[in-house]
Design an enzyme around this catalytic site. Structure first.
Site, PDB file in Angstrom:
ATOM      1  N   PHE A   1       3.754  -0.451  -3.008  1.00 36.88           N
ATOM      2  CA  PHE A   1       4.334  -1.376  -3.987  1.00 36.88           C
ATOM      3  C   PHE A   1       3.657  -2.729  -4.027  1.00 36.88           C
ATOM      4  CE2 PHE A   1       6.691  -2.745  -0.186  1.00 36.88           C
ATOM      5  CZ  PHE A   1       6.667  -4.126  -0.319  1.00 36.88           C
TER       6      PHE A   1
ATOM      7  N   LYS B   1       0.190   9.049  -7.222  1.00 39.28           N
ATOM      8  CA  LYS B   1       1.626   8.810  -7.176  1.00 39.28           C
ATOM      9  C   LYS B   1       1.871   7.335  -6.946  1.00 39.28           C
ATOM     10  CE  LYS B   1       4.831   8.456  -4.132  1.00 39.28           C
ATOM     11  NZ  LYS B   1       5.822   7.580  -4.793  1.00 39.28           N
TER      12      LYS B   1
ATOM     13  N   GLU C   1       7.548   4.093  -6.188  1.00 45.62           N
ATOM     14  CA  GLU C   1       8.718   4.153  -7.065  1.00 45.62           C
ATOM     15  C   GLU C   1       9.265   2.767  -7.385  1.00 45.62           C
ATOM     16  OE1 GLU C   1      10.038   5.686  -2.913  1.00 45.62           O
ATOM     17  OE2 GLU C   1       8.233   5.643  -4.159  1.00 45.62           O
TER      18      GLU C   1
ATOM     19  N   SER D   1       3.227   2.171   5.055  1.00 44.97           N
ATOM     20  CA  SER D   1       3.609   1.839   6.419  1.00 44.97           C
ATOM     21  C   SER D   1       2.949   2.792   7.408  1.00 44.97           C
ATOM     22  CB  SER D   1       5.129   1.920   6.576  1.00 44.97           C
ATOM     23  OG  SER D   1       5.557   3.278   6.521  1.00 44.97           O
TER      24      SER D   1
ATOM     25  N   CYS E   1      -1.036  -6.227   3.879  1.00 43.56           N
ATOM     26  CA  CYS E   1      -1.387  -5.784   5.228  1.00 43.56           C
ATOM     27  C   CYS E   1      -2.441  -6.668   5.867  1.00 43.56           C
ATOM     28  CB  CYS E   1      -1.843  -4.333   5.205  1.00 43.56           C
ATOM     29  SG  CYS E   1      -3.312  -4.050   4.203  1.00 43.56           S
TER      30      CYS E   1
ATOM     31  N   GLU F   1       5.654  -5.435  12.136  1.00 45.47           N
ATOM     32  CA  GLU F   1       5.240  -5.922  10.823  1.00 45.47           C
ATOM     33  C   GLU F   1       6.480  -6.359  10.042  1.00 45.47           C
ATOM     34  OE1 GLU F   1       2.040  -4.673   7.474  1.00 45.47           O
ATOM     35  OE2 GLU F   1       3.440  -3.106   8.072  1.00 45.47           O
TER      36      GLU F   1
END
Length: 489
Positions: free
Chosen positions: A154, A178, A181, A231, A286, A380
Site C-alpha cells: 500500500f 495484485k 486492497e 511485511s 521500508c 518495524e
C-alpha cells in the site's frame, strides 16, 4: 464517512485488455486523508485468477517473440504518458494513500525514472558471442520466463508496481499484478496508460483481492515467477509457498533502519536528514529511519532534530498513515516506550487536522533514551517515529544494528572518512549511506536489502533484476566441417 457512495464505484479486474466484473463481496477503500469512501474493491477468488493467467499465456508467444527493440517502444510512449498525466496520477496516489502532494509527485517522478531504465534494457541484454575454438562460436541470450506475477504493497501505489512492470514486460514476460486492497486505484489508471501506450492485450493484467489471490498466485502452475513487497511475516510465507511450487520468488520484507550519529556530524544537515527520513511518507516506507544510535556527546544534534520535527505538521507537510488500525498501533508503540522509561521529546499522538477529523494522522515523534530491548527499538513501526538509543562507542552502535533481524538500510552521519568506511564495511544492510537519511540507490543501481528484509536471490530493480526476470540460454554453433573434430565437437 464523508460520502454515502464510493467516489470511484465498484472496482473491476483488468484482464485481456478490458475491465471485467467480479462477483461477490467487496472491501471499502477509504481515503486516510479525510475518511472518504473512495471505492469498493471486490474479493476475487482463485477462479478469477484463471482467466487472467489464460489471457497472459495467450499473449506471451507473440509478445516474447517481438524483438526487444520493438517491445521497448511501448515504454518510451508510457514514459511520455506518465509525464503528461503526472499531476492527475499524483493526486490519485495522495487521495488513496494519504501522501502529501509533493511526496506523491516525487513518487510519479520515480516511476518515470524506473521506466527510463527499462528503455535502456536493449543495450544491457545484448548477450555475448565468443569464438571459443576455430570455427566454433558460443553465445548467450536472455530469454523471458513466461507469465509472471507481482504482489505490491500500500505504501507506494504507483512506484513499487513500476519496480517490476517496465523491466519484466520489456524483457518479454506477461504479468499479473495484485494491488494492495488498501490502494487499488492507481494501478487501474496505470493499466489504461499501458494500453494507451500500445501494450498488447493480455500482456498486463490486474486481479484485485486479498490473501486468497496471493495464495492462488503462489499455487498456479501457469505462473513462473512471483515478486512480493510487504511485511517480513508475509514475505516469508509467500517465498515458502511460491518456491514450494518450484517458482522463482523474490520477496522483500520489512526493515528497522539504523542511523549512526557521531559527535562530528554537521548538526543542521544531520537534523534535517534524520527528521525527513523518519517522517517522509508518514514513515510508511521500508527505507525510513526508525532507529537512531547516538554515539557519544550529540545532545546538540538531538535538540536540532527535535526542532526540525516540530516543523513537520500533519495535514501540511506530513501526510496521513494508511488507516485507523495503523494509527492506533503506532500510538501504542509510543505509549509502551514511555511506560518503559523512554523519554518522549516530541509527541505525535492524538494528531488531528481541522476539517479532516476522520483522517488518520500521527504527528512526528522523537523518543530518547530507548533501550535496545524495547519494542520501538526492535520492531518495524511504519510511522513517523524515531527511537534514539545512546551508546559510547561506534562498536556498540554496530552491535545494536548487527543484532537486528532486518537488513535493508543503515547510514552514518560523520565528517570522518575512516569512521564512515568502518560503518560501511560492518553494517549488516544491503544499502548503506554516509550523511544520507534514505540511502536508496538511483537507477541503474538496484534496490534490495539483506537478512530478513529480503528472501530470494538478486534485487528487484536495476541491472540485477534482469537475472530474475529472464533465463539464460547458451548456444554453441559450428558450421565449417574443415575445422575438424576436437573436444568442442
Amino acid at each position: 464517512m464523508s460520502t454515502a457512495f464510493p467516489r470511484y464505484g465498484r472496482l473491476k479486474n483488468f484482464v485481456g485488455g478490458k475491465f471485467v466484473d467480479v462477483a461477490g463481496d467487496c472491501l471499502p477503500v477509504i481515503s486516510p486523508i479525510d475518511g472518504a469512501l473512495l471505492a469498493e474493491m471486490p474479493y476475487s477468488t482463485a477462479a478469477d485468477l484463471v482467466p487472467a493467467v489464460k489471457a497472459a499465456q495467450a499473449a506471451f508467444p507473440s509478445w516474447s517473440k517481438m524483438p526487444i527493440k520493438e517491445r521497448v517502444q511501448v515504454f518510451f510512449r508510457y514514459r511520455t504518458l506518465l509525464e503528461r498525466d503526472l499531476q492527475e496520477l499524483a493526486a490519485l496516489v495522495s487521495e488513496e494513500n494519504g501522501k502529501t502532494k509533493g511526496e506523491a509527485i516525487a513518487e510519479i517522478e520515480k516511476c518515470i525514472e524506473l521506466t527510463e531504465f527499462a528503455t535502456s534494457l536493449p543495450q544491457l541484454v545484448t548477450g555475448e558471442v565468443l569464438e571459443v575454438s576455430k570455427g566454433v562460436e558460443c553465445r548467450t541470450e536472455h530469454v523471458p520466463l513466461g507469465v509472471v506475477a507481482s504482489i505490491v504493497p500500500f505504501n507506494f501505489p504507483a512506484m513499487v508496481p513500476n519496480w517490476t512492470i517496465p523491466n519484466a514486460l520489456t524483457l518479454g514476460n506477461c504479468m499479473i499484478i495484485k494491488p494492495s486492497e488498501k490502494v487499488p486505484l492507481s494501478l487501474a489508471r496505470i493499466a489504461l496508460l499501458l494500453k494507451e501506450a500500445g501494450l498488447p492485450d493480455g500482456v498486463f493484467n490486474i486481479v484485485n483481492g486479498d490473501q486468497e489471490i496471493v495464495e492462488a498466485i503462489c499455487d498456479h502452475p501457469g505462473i513462473e515467477a512471483v515478486s512480493f513487497v510487504g511485511s517480513t511475516k508475509v514475505a516469508k510465507l509467500v517465498y515458502q509457498r511460491a518456491t514450494q511450487h518450484l517458482k522463482r520468488c523474490l520477496a522483500l520484507g520489512g526493515a528497522k533502519n539504523h542511523l549512526f550519529v557521531l559527535p562530528d556530524a554537521k548538526p543542521d544537515m544531520t537534523a534535517q536528514n534524520v527528521a525527513a527520513s523518519m517522517s517522509g511518507c508518514a514513515g510508511q516506507r521500508c527505507m525510513a529511519a526508525s532507529a537512531m544510535v547516538a554515539v557519544g556527546a550529540v545532545d546538540g544534534i538531538v535538540d536540532r532534530i527535535c526542532e526540525e520535527a516540530r516543523k513537520i505538521v500533519p495535514g501540511s507537510n506530513l501526510g496521513a498513515v494508511i488507516n485507523r488500525e495503523s494509527k492506533e498501533r503506532i500510538e501504542r508503540y509510543i505509549t509502551e516506550a514511555e511506560q518503559q522509561g523512554a523519554k518522549i521529546l516530541v509527541d505525535g499522538r492524538g494528531a488531528t487536522v481541522a476539517g479532516k477529523e476522520s483522517g488518520t494522522y500521527v504527528g512526528p515523534t522523537v523518543i530518547d533514551h530507548v533501550r535496545p530491548d524495547m519494542a520501538v527499538a526492535r520492531e518495524e513501526i511504519f510511522g513517523p517515529v524515531i527511537s534514539i538509543m545512546r551508546v559510547d562507542t561506534l562498536d556498540e552502535a554496530l552491535a545494536i544494528e548487527n543484532s537486528s533481524p532486518y537488513g535493508n538500510a543503515a547510514s552514518v552521519f560523520t565528517q570522518n572518512g575512516g569512521y564512515a568506511r568502518y560503518v560501511m564495511d560492518r553494517a549488516s544492510a544491503g544499502m548503506v549511506g554516509v550523511n544520507v537519511g534514505v540511502p536508496v540507490p538511483r537507477e541503474p543501481f538496484s534496490f534490495g536489502g539483506w537478512n530478513e528484509s529480503k528472501f530470494g536471490v538478486g534485487d528487484i530493480t536495476g541491472k540485477s533484476s534482469v537475472e530474475f526476470w529472464t533465463r539464460l540460454k547458451k548456444s554453441t554453433v559450428k558450421w565449417n566441417p574443415e575445422a575438424g573434430i576436437n573436444w568442442m565437437s
